[in-house]
Design a protein around this motif. Structure first.
Motif, PDB file in Angstrom:
ATOM      1  N   VAL A  32       0.836  -1.203   0.000  1.00  0.00           N
ATOM      2  CA  VAL A  32       0.000   0.000   0.000  1.00  0.00           C
ATOM      3  C   VAL A  32       0.866   1.247   0.000  1.00  0.00           C
ATOM      4  O   VAL A  32       0.613   2.208  -0.750  1.00  0.00           O
ATOM      5  CB  VAL A  32      -0.956  -0.006   1.211  1.00  0.00           C
ATOM      6  N   LYS A  33       1.908   1.263   0.829  1.00  0.00           N
ATOM      7  CA  LYS A  33       2.806   2.419   0.896  1.00  0.00           C
ATOM      8  C   LYS A  33       3.515   2.634  -0.445  1.00  0.00           C
ATOM      9  O   LYS A  33       3.640   3.772  -0.926  1.00  0.00           O
ATOM     10  CB  LYS A  33       3.826   2.229   2.003  1.00  0.00           C
ATOM     11  N   ALA A  34       3.977   1.552  -1.042  1.00  0.00           N
ATOM     12  CA  ALA A  34       4.662   1.668  -2.333  1.00  0.00           C
ATOM     13  C   ALA A  34       3.721   2.180  -3.413  1.00  0.00           C
ATOM     14  O   ALA A  34       4.090   3.045  -4.220  1.00  0.00           O
ATOM     15  CB  ALA A  34       5.240   0.308  -2.736  1.00  0.00           C
ATOM     16  N   LEU A  35       2.515   1.663  -3.419  1.00  0.00           N
ATOM     17  CA  LEU A  35       1.545   2.077  -4.434  1.00  0.00           C
ATOM     18  C   LEU A  35       1.205   3.555  -4.305  1.00  0.00           C
ATOM     19  O   LEU A  35       1.212   4.291  -5.297  1.00  0.00           O
ATOM     20  CB  LEU A  35       0.274   1.235  -4.319  1.00  0.00           C
ATOM     21  N   THR A  36       0.913   4.007  -3.096  1.00  0.00           N
ATOM     22  CA  THR A  36       0.544   5.414  -2.924  1.00  0.00           C
ATOM     23  C   THR A  36       1.706   6.339  -3.258  1.00  0.00           C
ATOM     24  O   THR A  36       1.515   7.396  -3.873  1.00  0.00           O
ATOM     25  CB  THR A  36       0.059   5.678  -1.490  1.00  0.00           C
ATOM     26  N   SER A  37       2.920   5.956  -2.870  1.00  0.00           N
ATOM     27  CA  SER A  37       4.085   6.788  -3.183  1.00  0.00           C
ATOM     28  C   SER A  37       4.292   6.915  -4.689  1.00  0.00           C
ATOM     29  O   SER A  37       4.586   7.998  -5.204  1.00  0.00           O
ATOM     30  CB  SER A  37       5.344   6.200  -2.533  1.00  0.00           C
ATOM     31  N   LEU A  38       4.112   5.824  -5.392  1.00  0.00           N
ATOM     32  CA  LEU A  38       4.264   5.853  -6.847  1.00  0.00           C
ATOM     33  C   LEU A  38       3.177   6.701  -7.499  1.00  0.00           C
ATOM     34  O   LEU A  38       3.451   7.514  -8.388  1.00  0.00           O
ATOM     35  CB  LEU A  38       4.221   4.427  -7.408  1.00  0.00           C
ATOM     36  N   LEU A  39       1.958   6.530  -7.061  1.00  0.00           N
ATOM     37  CA  LEU A  39       0.851   7.283  -7.658  1.00  0.00           C
ATOM     38  C   LEU A  39       1.029   8.784  -7.453  1.00  0.00           C
ATOM     39  O   LEU A  39       0.678   9.584  -8.320  1.00  0.00           O
ATOM     40  CB  LEU A  39      -0.475   6.820  -7.058  1.00  0.00           C
ATOM     41  N   ASP A  77      -1.808   2.744   9.275  1.00  0.00           N
ATOM     42  CA  ASP A  77      -0.873   3.096   8.201  1.00  0.00           C
ATOM     43  C   ASP A  77      -1.599   3.220   6.865  1.00  0.00           C
ATOM     44  O   ASP A  77      -1.347   4.145   6.086  1.00  0.00           O
ATOM     45  CB  ASP A  77       0.226   2.034   8.083  1.00  0.00           C
ATOM     46  N   CYS A  78      -2.500   2.293   6.602  1.00  0.00           N
ATOM     47  CA  CYS A  78      -3.200   2.279   5.311  1.00  0.00           C
ATOM     48  C   CYS A  78      -4.170   3.450   5.174  1.00  0.00           C
ATOM     49  O   CYS A  78      -4.271   4.065   4.105  1.00  0.00           O
ATOM     50  CB  CYS A  78      -3.932   0.951   5.131  1.00  0.00           C
ATOM     51  N   ILE A  79      -4.882   3.757   6.242  1.00  0.00           N
ATOM     52  CA  ILE A  79      -5.812   4.893   6.175  1.00  0.00           C
ATOM     53  C   ILE A  79      -5.037   6.191   5.954  1.00  0.00           C
ATOM     54  O   ILE A  79      -5.450   7.057   5.163  1.00  0.00           O
ATOM     55  CB  ILE A  79      -6.667   4.999   7.457  1.00  0.00           C
ATOM     56  N   GLU A  80      -3.927   6.344   6.644  1.00  0.00           N
ATOM     57  CA  GLU A  80      -3.123   7.556   6.477  1.00  0.00           C
ATOM     58  C   GLU A  80      -2.615   7.681   5.045  1.00  0.00           C
ATOM     59  O   GLU A  80      -2.613   8.773   4.468  1.00  0.00           O
ATOM     60  CB  GLU A  80      -1.963   7.549   7.476  1.00  0.00           C
ATOM     61  N   LYS A  81      -2.177   6.579   4.451  1.00  0.00           N
ATOM     62  CA  LYS A  81      -1.702   6.611   3.074  1.00  0.00           C
ATOM     63  C   LYS A  81      -2.840   6.892   2.100  1.00  0.00           C
ATOM     64  O   LYS A  81      -2.687   7.636   1.123  1.00  0.00           O
ATOM     65  CB  LYS A  81      -1.013   5.284   2.719  1.00  0.00           C
ATOM     66  N   ALA A  82      -3.991   6.293   2.352  1.00  0.00           N
ATOM     67  CA  ALA A  82      -5.143   6.530   1.483  1.00  0.00           C
ATOM     68  C   ALA A  82      -5.602   7.983   1.566  1.00  0.00           C
ATOM     69  O   ALA A  82      -6.006   8.582   0.557  1.00  0.00           O
ATOM     70  CB  ALA A  82      -6.281   5.588   1.870  1.00  0.00           C
TER      71      ALA A  82
END
Length: 284
Positions: A32-39, A77-82
């Motif tokens: 999830v962290k990798a995906l959000t950072s890339l996007l 962690d996931c909610i914060e990234k989202a």
């Protein structure tokens, strides 16, 4: 990038079906962290972001799984990234808005999930309303689910009457759930507008003002304060009956905290609607 896409995709798709082991939960969060950072880092007009954006549904499936299994640290962690993704790449979140709101509603109302995560879920909905006002205005779940849940937070009080009295006029804002509910209603009223927001909140406030449960009356008065700014164009047409109902509680309510809430609500109305309030309530 193709190999990164493949790696993230395999984790997102595999993990939702896997058994709940600590190492696999860690992998979920890392994906999830990798995906959000890339996007967030990719060019919004480039083809790569379009391909990675297709993976966001897997991210939300992981959040749902973490919520079901009450893995609070990973879910946080996931909610914060989202939420971060919502802030910087709303166009990626927008196609999934209905599903995301439904997921966040479940988190915000789940009594076994950590309180901080429940509040984070409401914060993300607010962020969605900020960047996607038109989209959220058209989601029925905002009126039927989000607003009632935020209202319910106004009844989650931490202090006894003695503790609240000792803290003075700012005591309300020292109670985290109450503050979260107030902020959610305030921002939603401003972002969605009175015509969309007020009918839903008024349907809750009106019966609550005369409820036998003092927490309902307390929450109703707090909700009025939270709605004043965003719903001004609607409330201004209801000033006289609304003010009359509030003033009656100042004199008659047996609960000191409700009497204070009523005084505070009148002060908010005076601040937001002067001189219209004086004119509407001249004979009150």
């Amino acid at each position: 990038l193709p190999q990164v896409h493949k790696s993230i995709s395999s984790i997102l798709e595999f993990e939702v079906k896997s058994t709940e082991q600590k190492s696999l939960t860690t992998a979920r969060v890392s994906a999830v962290k990798a995906l959000t950072s890339l996007l967030i880092s990719l060019d919004v007009k480039g083809r790569p972001i379009q391909e990675f954006a297709k993976l966001t549904i897997g991210m939300f499936n992981i959040m749902a799984a973490l919520a079901r299994t009450q893995k609070d640290l990973a879910l946080e962690d996931c909610i914060e990234k989202a939420t971060q993704l919502t802030e910087y790449r709303w166009n990626v979140i927008s196609p999934h808005a209905d599903k995301v709101v439904q997921l966040l509603v479940k988190i915000a109302s789940h009594q076994d999930i950590d309180e901080a995560n429940r509040r984070l879920a409401l914060q993300m909905i607010v962020k969605m309303a900020k960047h996607g006002r038109t989209v959220l205005r058209n989601l029925g779940s905002v009126g039927t689910d989000v607003i009632p849940i935020a209202f319910s937070y106004l009844k989650k009080l931490d202090f006894t009457l003695e503790e609240w009295t000792a803290r003075g006029s700012e005591g309300d804002f020292d109670e985290e759930d109450l503050r979260s509910g107030m902020e959610t209603l305030d921002y939603l009223a401003c972002y969605l507008g009175g015509k969309v927001f007020f009918p839903s909140i008024w349907a809750i406030i009106r019966p609550a003002l005369s409820s036998k449960n003092w927490l309902d009356r307390h929450a109703a008065l707090m909700a009025i304060c939270a709605s004043c700014e965003g719903c001004a164009e609607v409330i201004v047409t209801q000033l006289e009956p609304l003010t009359r109902a509030i003033v009656s509680l100042i004199d008659t309510d047996p609960q000191p905290r409700v009497r204070w809430d009523a005084v505070n609500a009148v002060a908010n109305l005076c601040r937001e609607f002067s001189p219209a309030l004086q004119q509407a309530c001249a004979n009150l």
